[in-house]
Scaffold this active site. Structure first.
Site, PDB file in Angstrom:
ATOM      1  N   CYS A   1      15.445  42.315  29.780  1.00 45.18           N
ATOM      2  CA  CYS A   1      15.469  41.313  29.250  1.00 45.18           C
ATOM      3  C   CYS A   1      16.527  41.026  28.045  1.00 45.18           C
ATOM      4  O   CYS A   1      16.848  42.159  27.887  1.00 45.18           O
ATOM      5  CB  CYS A   1      14.087  40.712  28.666  1.00 45.18           C
ATOM      6  SG  CYS A   1      13.894  39.051  28.106  1.00 45.18           S
TER       7      CYS A   1
ATOM      8  N   CYS B   1      15.718  39.568  24.843  1.00 46.78           N
ATOM      9  CA  CYS B   1      15.254  39.042  23.513  1.00 46.78           C
ATOM     10  C   CYS B   1      15.049  40.304  22.881  1.00 46.78           C
ATOM     11  O   CYS B   1      15.191  40.079  21.422  1.00 46.78           O
ATOM     12  CB  CYS B   1      13.502  38.718  23.704  1.00 46.78           C
ATOM     13  SG  CYS B   1      12.609  39.481  24.858  1.00 46.78           S
TER      14      CYS B   1
ATOM     15  N   CYS C   1      15.010  35.085  25.114  1.00 48.52           N
ATOM     16  CA  CYS C   1      14.980  35.694  26.209  1.00 48.52           C
ATOM     17  C   CYS C   1      16.455  35.458  27.231  1.00 48.52           C
ATOM     18  O   CYS C   1      16.684  36.142  28.016  1.00 48.52           O
ATOM     19  CB  CYS C   1      14.005  35.519  27.290  1.00 48.52           C
ATOM     20  SG  CYS C   1      12.236  36.125  26.448  1.00 48.52           S
TER      21      CYS C   1
ATOM     22  N   LYS D   1       4.771  34.539  33.987  1.00 53.27           N
ATOM     23  CA  LYS D   1       4.747  35.106  32.734  1.00 53.27           C
ATOM     24  C   LYS D   1       4.487  33.711  31.804  1.00 53.27           C
ATOM     25  O   LYS D   1       5.416  32.913  31.769  1.00 53.27           O
ATOM     26  CB  LYS D   1       5.979  35.929  32.073  1.00 53.27           C
ATOM     27  CG  LYS D   1       5.776  36.258  30.927  1.00 53.27           C
ATOM     28  CD  LYS D   1       7.127  37.028  30.384  1.00 53.27           C
ATOM     29  CE  LYS D   1       7.132  37.625  29.003  1.00 53.27           C
ATOM     30  NZ  LYS D   1       8.636  38.329  28.683  1.00 53.27           N
TER      31      LYS D   1
ATOM     32  N   ARG E   1       5.612  41.743  19.963  1.00 56.64           N
ATOM     33  CA  ARG E   1       6.831  41.175  19.192  1.00 56.64           C
ATOM     34  C   ARG E   1       6.792  41.820  17.953  1.00 56.64           C
ATOM     35  O   ARG E   1       8.122  42.269  17.562  1.00 56.64           O
ATOM     36  CB  ARG E   1       6.716  39.587  18.958  1.00 56.64           C
ATOM     37  CG  ARG E   1       6.812  38.845  20.350  1.00 56.64           C
ATOM     38  CD  ARG E   1       6.709  37.337  20.334  1.00 56.64           C
ATOM     39  NE  ARG E   1       6.907  36.873  21.732  1.00 56.64           N
ATOM     40  CZ  ARG E   1       6.267  35.614  21.977  1.00 56.64           C
ATOM     41  NH1 ARG E   1       6.045  34.695  20.859  1.00 56.64           N
ATOM     42  NH2 ARG E   1       6.399  35.009  22.994  1.00 56.64           N
TER      43      ARG E   1
ATOM     44  N   GLU F   1       6.228  29.911  41.384  1.00 54.59           N
ATOM     45  CA  GLU F   1       6.929  30.878  40.863  1.00 54.59           C
ATOM     46  C   GLU F   1       6.776  32.365  41.771  1.00 54.59           C
ATOM     47  O   GLU F   1       7.891  32.726  41.925  1.00 54.59           O
ATOM     48  CB  GLU F   1       6.497  31.165  39.479  1.00 54.59           C
ATOM     49  CG  GLU F   1       7.068  30.135  38.574  1.00 54.59           C
ATOM     50  CD  GLU F   1       8.251  30.240  38.026  1.00 54.59           C
ATOM     51  OE1 GLU F   1       9.052  31.074  38.612  1.00 54.59           O
ATOM     52  OE2 GLU F   1       8.700  29.473  37.203  1.00 54.59           O
TER      53      GLU F   1
ATOM     54  N   LYS G   1       1.110  37.883  33.913  1.00 55.42           N
ATOM     55  CA  LYS G   1       0.973  38.231  32.489  1.00 55.42           C
ATOM     56  C   LYS G   1       0.593  37.090  31.613  1.00 55.42           C
ATOM     57  O   LYS G   1       1.330  36.117  31.654  1.00 55.42           O
ATOM     58  CB  LYS G   1       2.249  38.978  32.240  1.00 55.42           C
ATOM     59  CG  LYS G   1       2.417  39.334  30.569  1.00 55.42           C
ATOM     60  CD  LYS G   1       3.866  39.957  30.290  1.00 55.42           C
ATOM     61  CE  LYS G   1       3.868  40.483  28.891  1.00 55.42           C
ATOM     62  NZ  LYS G   1       5.329  40.726  28.399  1.00 55.42           N
TER      63      LYS G   1
ATOM     64  N   SER H   1      -0.364  43.337  24.687  1.00 52.92           N
ATOM     65  CA  SER H   1      -0.629  43.736  23.506  1.00 52.92           C
ATOM     66  C   SER H   1      -1.730  43.133  22.648  1.00 52.92           C
ATOM     67  O   SER H   1      -2.558  43.847  22.120  1.00 52.92           O
ATOM     68  CB  SER H   1       0.533  43.865  22.774  1.00 52.92           C
ATOM     69  OG  SER H   1       0.987  42.428  22.319  1.00 52.92           O
TER      70      SER H   1
ATOM     71  N   TYR I   1      -1.978  49.464  27.937  1.00 55.89           N
ATOM     72  CA  TYR I   1      -1.749  50.638  26.865  1.00 55.89           C
ATOM     73  C   TYR I   1      -2.908  51.365  26.969  1.00 55.89           C
ATOM     74  O   TYR I   1      -2.837  52.489  26.040  1.00 55.89           O
ATOM     75  CB  TYR I   1      -1.608  49.766  25.679  1.00 55.89           C
ATOM     76  CG  TYR I   1      -0.413  48.757  25.457  1.00 55.89           C
ATOM     77  CD1 TYR I   1       0.932  49.328  25.361  1.00 55.89           C
ATOM     78  CD2 TYR I   1      -0.720  47.559  25.716  1.00 55.89           C
ATOM     79  CE1 TYR I   1       1.908  48.555  25.511  1.00 55.89           C
ATOM     80  CE2 TYR I   1       0.488  46.614  25.583  1.00 55.89           C
ATOM     81  CZ  TYR I   1       1.694  47.266  25.756  1.00 55.89           C
ATOM     82  OH  TYR I   1       2.805  46.424  25.733  1.00 55.89           O
TER      83      TYR I   1
HETATM   84 ZN   LIG Z   1      12.239  38.396  26.784  1.00 59.60          ZN
END
Ligand SMILES: [Zn+2]
Length: 322
Positions: A120, A122, A130, A195, A205, A233, A248, A274, A313
């Site tokens: 990506c 970003c 992004c 997403k 982030r 998608e 996601k 996260s 995680y």
């Molecule tokens: Zn991104």
């Protein structure tokens, strides 16, 4: 017969395990890592207790431990302090992701470790979007060109999968063509097909330094009200050459995971993001509910909904419990 006492099948642990309908295996876990430049760095991420930004030497050690526990797949994010208008640092051979892939490959073959790398812009653009912005709109052509360059540079370094996460129309096709043109026919694509523009990404982030400087990502990430569009998608990404598709976040989107699995015969990954991690950590610490019970219940729900693999995680903890 008065009635069939279904609860008789729940009376003992061995029996419950015998008749359990959902199974979580270590092989199905993917651990994400945030990698930074330097050596011996393990910098705690405040909003994600227990997760650190680490340098590649620490990454090698961490992955060694994961492999011993039986987790053999990782998803890498490079945290870059170099921010540029056209995200040029993202496809340089000496970028942290490319360097880390090469380091890992010196230690582990693809038979031992499956490396997946996030693709990506970003983390590398000045404004944290992004894609490349022209005013307030994405310049799609230029963005796709850069995404393809990043993917190829990861392939050159030795990744197994590239995982485009920008939600740019046509990104899978452009990346597939670029990989093939450079003879990386065997590098696979795990697409962040569905997403959502979600409120559950906050801690990420923070960890990745990628909060957009203006506006939001609602013009390219998906609207959470749209399950039908999610299927379109996925369909599009499969046509473009995705090898694995992803939903996601996971927990608030179990219905999407279910629909995708019912509709398409393709490996499906769920990203336990996260915010879900932070939420579970906080709830466990404040309620006294054992983390193990809480995490297993949540991750099994993703499996039950139809996920074939889980990006989480909690991979290390899970591997010790299952
Ligand atoms: Zn991104």
């Amino acid at each position: 017969m008065e009635h069939n006492r279904l609860s008789k099948m729940r009376s003992h642990t061995a029996l419950r395990d015998l008749v359990s309908e959902t199974h979580l295996h270590k092989d199905q876990l993917i651990m994400p890592f945030f990698i930074v430049e330097g050596t011996r760095i393990s910098d705690p991420i405040k909003s994600m207790p227990g997760i650190h930004r680490i340098s590649s030497d620490v990454l090698v050690t961490e992955i060694g431990e994961l492999l011993k526990l039986g987790v053999r797949s990782v998803l890498l994010f490079g945290v870059s302090s170099e921010k540029e208008t056209l995200a040029q640092s993202a496809y340089r051979a000496d970028n942290i992701v490319q360097k880390s892939i090469r380091t890992l490959r010196r230690h582990y073959s693809s038979d031992e470790l499956c490396i997946i790398t996030d693709v990506c812009l970003c983390g590398h653009t000045l404004n944290g979007h992004c894609g490349i912005m022209k005013g307030t709109e994405i310049d799609l052509e230029q963005t796709l060109d850069i995404l393809a360059k990043i993917a190829v540079s990861h392939a050159v370094s030795g990744t197994d999968f590239v995982a485009p996460s920008a939600m740019m129309d046509g990104q899978v096709a452009v990346i597939r063509n670029a990989l093939d043109d450079n003879k990386f026919h065997k590098v696979k694509i795990m697409s962040y097909s569905v997403k959502f523009a979600s409120n559950f990404y906050g801690p990420f982030r923070d960890a990745y330094g990628s909060a957009p400087q203006f506006g939001d990502r609602k013009t390219y990430q998906m609207d959470y009200r749209n399950p039908g569009e999610a299927l379109r998608e996925v369909e599009q990404d499969i046509m473009e050459g995705a090898d694995v598709v992803m939903v996601k976040p996971a927990l608030a989107y179990l219905d999407i995971i279910y629909r995708v699995k019912q509709s398409f015969n393709i490996p499906l990954a769920a990203y336990n993001v996260s915010g879900e991690y932070a939420m579970m950590k906080q709830y466990a610490s404040e309620s006294g509910v054992p983390e193990k019970d809480l995490i297993l219940e949540s991750v099994i729900a993703m499996k039950r909904a139809g996920a074939d693999m889980i990006i989480t995680y909690f991979a290390k903890e899970l591997a010790q419990w299952i």
